[in-house]
Scaffold this motif. Sequence first.
Motif, PDB file in Angstrom:
ATOM      1  N   SER A   1       0.956  -1.077   0.086  1.00 19.38           N
ATOM      2  CA  SER A   1       0.030  -0.105   0.077  1.00 19.38           C
ATOM      3  C   SER A   1       1.054   1.214   0.109  1.00 19.38           C
ATOM      4  CB  SER A   1      -0.931   0.227   1.173  1.00 19.38           C
ATOM      5  OG  SER A   1      -1.895  -0.977   1.122  1.00 19.38           O
ATOM      6  N   ALA A   2       1.562   1.376  -1.103  1.00 23.52           N
ATOM      7  CA  ALA A   2       2.570   2.425  -1.063  1.00 23.52           C
ATOM      8  C   ALA A   2       1.903   3.801  -1.587  1.00 23.52           C
ATOM      9  CB  ALA A   2       3.721   2.048  -2.156  1.00 23.52           C
ATOM     10  N   ASN A   3       2.733   4.722  -1.335  1.00 18.65           N
ATOM     11  CA  ASN A   3       2.470   6.252  -1.696  1.00 18.65           C
ATOM     12  C   ASN A   3       0.783   6.654  -1.311  1.00 18.65           C
ATOM     13  OD1 ASN A   3       4.640   5.970  -3.424  1.00 18.65           O
ATOM     14  ND2 ASN A   3       3.865   7.146  -4.780  1.00 18.65           N
ATOM     15  N   GLY A   4       0.583   6.288  -0.125  1.00 25.81           N
ATOM     16  CA  GLY A   4      -0.810   6.607   0.489  1.00 25.81           C
ATOM     17  C   GLY A   4      -1.905   6.150  -0.078  1.00 25.81           C
ATOM     18  N   GLN A   5      -1.675   4.941  -0.937  1.00 22.10           N
ATOM     19  CA  GLN A   5      -2.891   4.191  -1.545  1.00 22.10           C
ATOM     20  C   GLN A   5      -3.152   2.913  -1.077  1.00 22.10           C
ATOM     21  OE1 GLN A   5      -3.387   5.056  -5.897  1.00 22.10           O
ATOM     22  NE2 GLN A   5      -1.134   5.797  -5.729  1.00 22.10           N
ATOM     23  N   MET A   6      -4.433   2.485  -0.476  1.00 22.56           N
ATOM     24  CA  MET A   6      -4.732   1.504   0.098  1.00 22.56           C
ATOM     25  C   MET A   6      -4.900   0.333  -0.806  1.00 22.56           C
ATOM     26  SD  MET A   6      -5.672  -0.116   3.252  1.00 22.56           S
ATOM     27  CE  MET A   6      -6.273   0.919   4.643  1.00 22.56           C
ATOM     28  N   CYS A   7      -4.045  -0.631  -0.576  1.00 23.64           N
ATOM     29  CA  CYS A   7      -4.517  -1.922  -1.210  1.00 23.64           C
ATOM     30  C   CYS A   7      -5.285  -2.908  -0.410  1.00 23.64           C
ATOM     31  CB  CYS A   7      -2.987  -2.868  -1.358  1.00 23.64           C
ATOM     32  SG  CYS A   7      -2.010  -1.735  -2.630  1.00 23.64           S
ATOM     33  N   GLU A   8      -6.438  -3.340  -0.884  1.00 21.77           N
ATOM     34  CA  GLU A   8      -7.355  -4.136  -0.077  1.00 21.77           C
ATOM     35  C   GLU A   8      -8.217  -5.230  -0.810  1.00 21.77           C
ATOM     36  OE1 GLU A   8     -10.972  -1.533   0.777  1.00 21.77           O
ATOM     37  OE2 GLU A   8     -10.020  -0.079  -0.619  1.00 21.77           O
ATOM     38  N   ASN A   9      -8.401  -6.306  -0.073  1.00 20.95           N
ATOM     39  CA  ASN A   9      -9.175  -7.614  -0.635  1.00 20.95           C
ATOM     40  C   ASN A   9      -8.515  -8.050  -1.922  1.00 20.95           C
ATOM     41  OD1 ASN A   9     -11.371  -6.936   1.253  1.00 20.95           O
ATOM     42  ND2 ASN A   9     -12.108  -5.436  -0.153  1.00 20.95           N
TER      43      ASN A   9
ATOM     44  N   TRP B   1      15.530 -15.599  -4.861  1.00 17.84           N
ATOM     45  CA  TRP B   1      16.940 -15.525  -4.606  1.00 17.84           C
ATOM     46  C   TRP B   1      17.171 -14.116  -3.590  1.00 17.84           C
ATOM     47  CZ3 TRP B   1      19.269 -11.170  -6.581  1.00 17.84           C
ATOM     48  CH2 TRP B   1      18.914 -10.898  -7.975  1.00 17.84           C
ATOM     49  N   ARG B   2      15.974 -13.418  -3.142  1.00 19.83           N
ATOM     50  CA  ARG B   2      16.260 -12.242  -2.215  1.00 19.83           C
ATOM     51  C   ARG B   2      14.806 -11.851  -1.770  1.00 19.83           C
ATOM     52  NH1 ARG B   2      16.298  -6.570  -3.312  1.00 19.83           N
ATOM     53  NH2 ARG B   2      17.911  -5.393  -1.997  1.00 19.83           N
ATOM     54  N   ALA B   3      14.996 -11.408  -0.512  1.00 20.86           N
ATOM     55  CA  ALA B   3      13.615 -10.856  -0.046  1.00 20.86           C
ATOM     56  C   ALA B   3      12.711 -11.992   0.678  1.00 20.86           C
ATOM     57  CB  ALA B   3      12.735  -9.890  -0.703  1.00 20.86           C
ATOM     58  N   SER B   4      11.540 -12.387   0.095  1.00 20.67           N
ATOM     59  CA  SER B   4      10.782 -13.549   0.199  1.00 20.67           C
ATOM     60  C   SER B   4       9.788 -13.799  -0.849  1.00 20.67           C
ATOM     61  CB  SER B   4       9.996 -12.900   1.625  1.00 20.67           C
ATOM     62  OG  SER B   4       8.590 -12.045   0.992  1.00 20.67           O
ATOM     63  N   SER B   5       9.208 -14.853  -0.527  1.00 20.61           N
ATOM     64  CA  SER B   5       8.232 -15.642  -1.636  1.00 20.61           C
ATOM     65  C   SER B   5       7.096 -14.889  -1.624  1.00 20.61           C
ATOM     66  CB  SER B   5       8.239 -16.864  -1.489  1.00 20.61           C
ATOM     67  OG  SER B   5       9.443 -17.581  -1.875  1.00 20.61           O
ATOM     68  N   ILE B   6       6.449 -14.740  -0.450  1.00 21.50           N
ATOM     69  CA  ILE B   6       5.191 -13.642  -0.063  1.00 21.50           C
ATOM     70  C   ILE B   6       5.282 -12.617   0.734  1.00 21.50           C
ATOM     71  CG2 ILE B   6       2.627 -14.025   0.181  1.00 21.50           C
ATOM     72  CD1 ILE B   6       2.884 -17.089  -0.354  1.00 21.50           C
ATOM     73  N   GLY B   7       5.049 -11.589   0.275  1.00 23.95           N
ATOM     74  CA  GLY B   7       5.273 -10.265   1.451  1.00 23.95           C
ATOM     75  C   GLY B   7       4.072  -9.250   1.382  1.00 23.95           C
ATOM     76  N   ILE B   8       3.750  -9.001   2.592  1.00 21.08           N
ATOM     77  CA  ILE B   8       2.276  -8.022   2.413  1.00 21.08           C
ATOM     78  C   ILE B   8       2.891  -7.060   3.475  1.00 21.08           C
ATOM     79  CG2 ILE B   8      -0.037  -7.686   3.163  1.00 21.08           C
ATOM     80  CD1 ILE B   8      -0.450 -10.329   2.504  1.00 21.08           C
ATOM     81  N   PHE B   9       2.660  -5.746   2.777  1.00 19.02           N
ATOM     82  CA  PHE B   9       3.127  -4.521   3.597  1.00 19.02           C
ATOM     83  C   PHE B   9       1.930  -3.507   3.638  1.00 19.02           C
ATOM     84  CE2 PHE B   9       6.312  -6.363   0.422  1.00 19.02           C
ATOM     85  CZ  PHE B   9       7.158  -6.975   1.235  1.00 19.02           C
ATOM     86  N   GLY B  10       1.571  -3.465   4.786  1.00 21.56           N
ATOM     87  CA  GLY B  10       0.377  -2.777   4.932  1.00 21.56           C
ATOM     88  C   GLY B  10      -1.022  -2.795   4.279  1.00 21.56           C
ATOM     89  N   GLY B  11      -2.166  -2.193   4.189  1.00 18.49           N
ATOM     90  CA  GLY B  11      -3.159  -2.739   3.729  1.00 18.49           C
ATOM     91  C   GLY B  11      -4.335  -3.197   4.539  1.00 18.49           C
ATOM     92  N   GLN B  12      -5.486  -3.521   3.815  1.00 14.93           N
ATOM     93  CA  GLN B  12      -6.556  -4.161   4.454  1.00 14.93           C
ATOM     94  C   GLN B  12      -6.884  -5.420   3.854  1.00 14.93           C
ATOM     95  OE1 GLN B  12      -9.744  -1.235   4.788  1.00 14.93           O
ATOM     96  NE2 GLN B  12     -11.328  -2.652   5.505  1.00 14.93           N
ATOM     97  N   GLN B  13      -7.277  -6.352   4.742  1.00 16.28           N
ATOM     98  CA  GLN B  13      -7.991  -7.616   4.223  1.00 16.28           C
ATOM     99  C   GLN B  13      -7.212  -8.233   2.954  1.00 16.28           C
ATOM    100  OE1 GLN B  13     -12.005  -6.422   4.499  1.00 16.28           O
ATOM    101  NE2 GLN B  13     -12.268  -7.408   6.228  1.00 16.28           N
ATOM    102  N   ASN B  14      -6.115  -8.293   2.907  1.00 20.07           N
ATOM    103  CA  ASN B  14      -5.392  -8.956   1.776  1.00 20.07           C
ATOM    104  C   ASN B  14      -4.998 -10.533   2.051  1.00 20.07           C
ATOM    105  OD1 ASN B  14      -5.309  -6.735  -0.156  1.00 20.07           O
ATOM    106  ND2 ASN B  14      -3.956  -5.760   1.637  1.00 20.07           N
ATOM    107  N   LYS B  15      -4.892 -11.248   1.100  1.00 20.29           N
ATOM    108  CA  LYS B  15      -4.706 -12.637   1.523  1.00 20.29           C
ATOM    109  C   LYS B  15      -3.835 -13.330   0.640  1.00 20.29           C
ATOM    110  CE  LYS B  15      -9.533 -13.336   3.164  1.00 20.29           C
ATOM    111  NZ  LYS B  15     -11.083 -14.285   2.693  1.00 20.29           N
ATOM    112  N   ALA B  16      -3.087 -14.406   1.102  1.00 25.11           N
ATOM    113  CA  ALA B  16      -2.211 -15.415   0.411  1.00 25.11           C
ATOM    114  C   ALA B  16      -2.602 -16.628   0.921  1.00 25.11           C
ATOM    115  CB  ALA B  16      -0.924 -15.238   0.870  1.00 25.11           C
ATOM    116  N   GLN B  17      -3.158 -17.438   0.180  1.00 23.39           N
ATOM    117  CA  GLN B  17      -3.804 -18.868   0.590  1.00 23.39           C
ATOM    118  C   GLN B  17      -3.585 -19.885  -0.586  1.00 23.39           C
ATOM    119  OE1 GLN B  17      -8.051 -17.768   1.199  1.00 23.39           O
ATOM    120  NE2 GLN B  17      -8.308 -17.750  -1.125  1.00 23.39           N
TER     121      GLN B  17
END
Length: 595
Positions: free
Chosen positions: A399-407, A419-435
Amino acid sequence: MRKNCFLFLLFLLSALEAVQAQSVLFPDDQKQRGYYDRPYKRYEAEAGKCITNGVILPASFEQSDLQSEASNQVATQLILENSYIQWTNEAEADGMIIRFSMPDNKTGTGTTGHVALYVDGVKQGDIILDSYWAWQYFSGYENVAYNAPVIDNPIIRMRFDETRIKFIEKIPAGATFRLVKTDHNKTPYTIDFVELENVAPIVTFESISDPNKVQYAGNGNDLHAFILKNRGKTIYLPVGKYNVPDKIHINASNTKIIGAGMWYTQIHFTANVDSPTEYNKRGIECNSDSIVLDGLYITTQSNIRYHNRDENKSSGKGLDGSFGVSSTIKNVWIEHFDNGAWIANYTSSIAVADELHIIGCRFRNNYADGTNLCKGSKNCVVEHCTYRNNGDDDMAIWSANGQMCENNVFQYNTAENNWRASSIGIFGGQQNKAQFCVVIDPVEMGLRVDATYPGVPFSKDGFTEFRDISVYNDGTNCDVWRNQHCGAIGISLGGAKYDIENVLFYNIDLINSKQDAVSLNTYGDNPHVINVYMQDINIDGTKAMNTGSGNGFWIEQNMKGILGGSNITFNNVKDQLVVNHASPKMFSLQGKIIK
């Protein structure tokens, strides 16, 4: 004595020849986790899974070892001329992927080699292995890599790449297929695995029912102009490789770009990444509604994330922009870009991504994210996709630049060899899912929530969810950004901009974690962990690297807040179940943490 040794050698060779080297099984397919309905079969270059006279590298998680980036941390090297590796094909196929590693050269432009393909003993042709797009070098714990070995003792990543071959004739079921090194040198050609698939038939212009359709007949030089001229139409790209010199913009709703199939229609962006005026002239950008991209293979000549190592000069994203409302991206294969797909709303005058559907796509061998649903994306679904060998989060929601990512939802996807960071990453926002996803063999984290990056905080309404996910061989004792050890699940408040709150991890299997299974990292005077819960977590195996720590939970000393847990099981934990360095007045674990 010599006779006995000779008889033993004959016995050993006959035993090797008796190996039934069929495709490998993915244990989560029966659970319908990951890309369980993928169209290809995997043939591993491992002991008991192939026949070879090459050198099988022993399993190793040590990042200095090349095979640490291979599947299962094992690969086979063909070193001498005529050395080979062989399998038995399980089902007829006419598409082949070889995941391989070739050495780099001093300028970072790679080396090439040749292997011949034999089917049932008959030579089918030669295959070129080229490491031009591989090999990234970090001088330390920093964000930007070099694409040439110009520094001493670098941290090396992205040592593997892939090549693909479409055959005219199918390899029959039950046939043996063999890769043979044909070059007269002692350079190691490292094979990780081969994948075979029965490629879907060509989509023809005649098969498209839309009466508002046109067919492109150029060589790629004027493709962008042709798309702009035919705004809002269905544009068909026949079988072929189209060399495109500039970025493509789709600026009209209802435009559809249909290829003959991801194995048949290639859009290749040729802009020179070393040029100060051309470095970013690649990829497809779109901010319009009801767009369709289907049946395309999108590639680029770029072999690094940034022009001149300048973070403000991205070398180009495969797909860029918001794609507006109700767009579809399916059966699209993207390689060798900065990011595979960066879905973002850049200005207030365009619609944010809403109800974008990404399905059946392949995001592989890119230098940063595979797919990032960013800057206001909402109600988007990414499913039945494969991610492999990407150099930042495979699947991300930011949810960068003040814009909410949701659902937004990532589901039924498989991520491998990140090879770097993560396979699944969530950074802020509302009701996002990885399943219903599967994560295998990343160098660093498997799943993470992170408050380091600026943007809209995690919402107090609803939960961010990670559920029904299998995570294998994850975690590290030294990520290349902050030099911190990270668990298979990483919760980070390092330099946090907001609280991490309302996050649920449910029904997660953490198998053979390289370090700690779960880590909570922070430094300085940071915000809190609030309403973060872990329920039905199966931790089975830690400290696979045999170095660093191998705890079930590892909590850094400045962590603040509460982590709730229920029905968390521990097996084969090499160190302690829970290590809590935080002050008990500031941070606590609550609930039934241990079963």
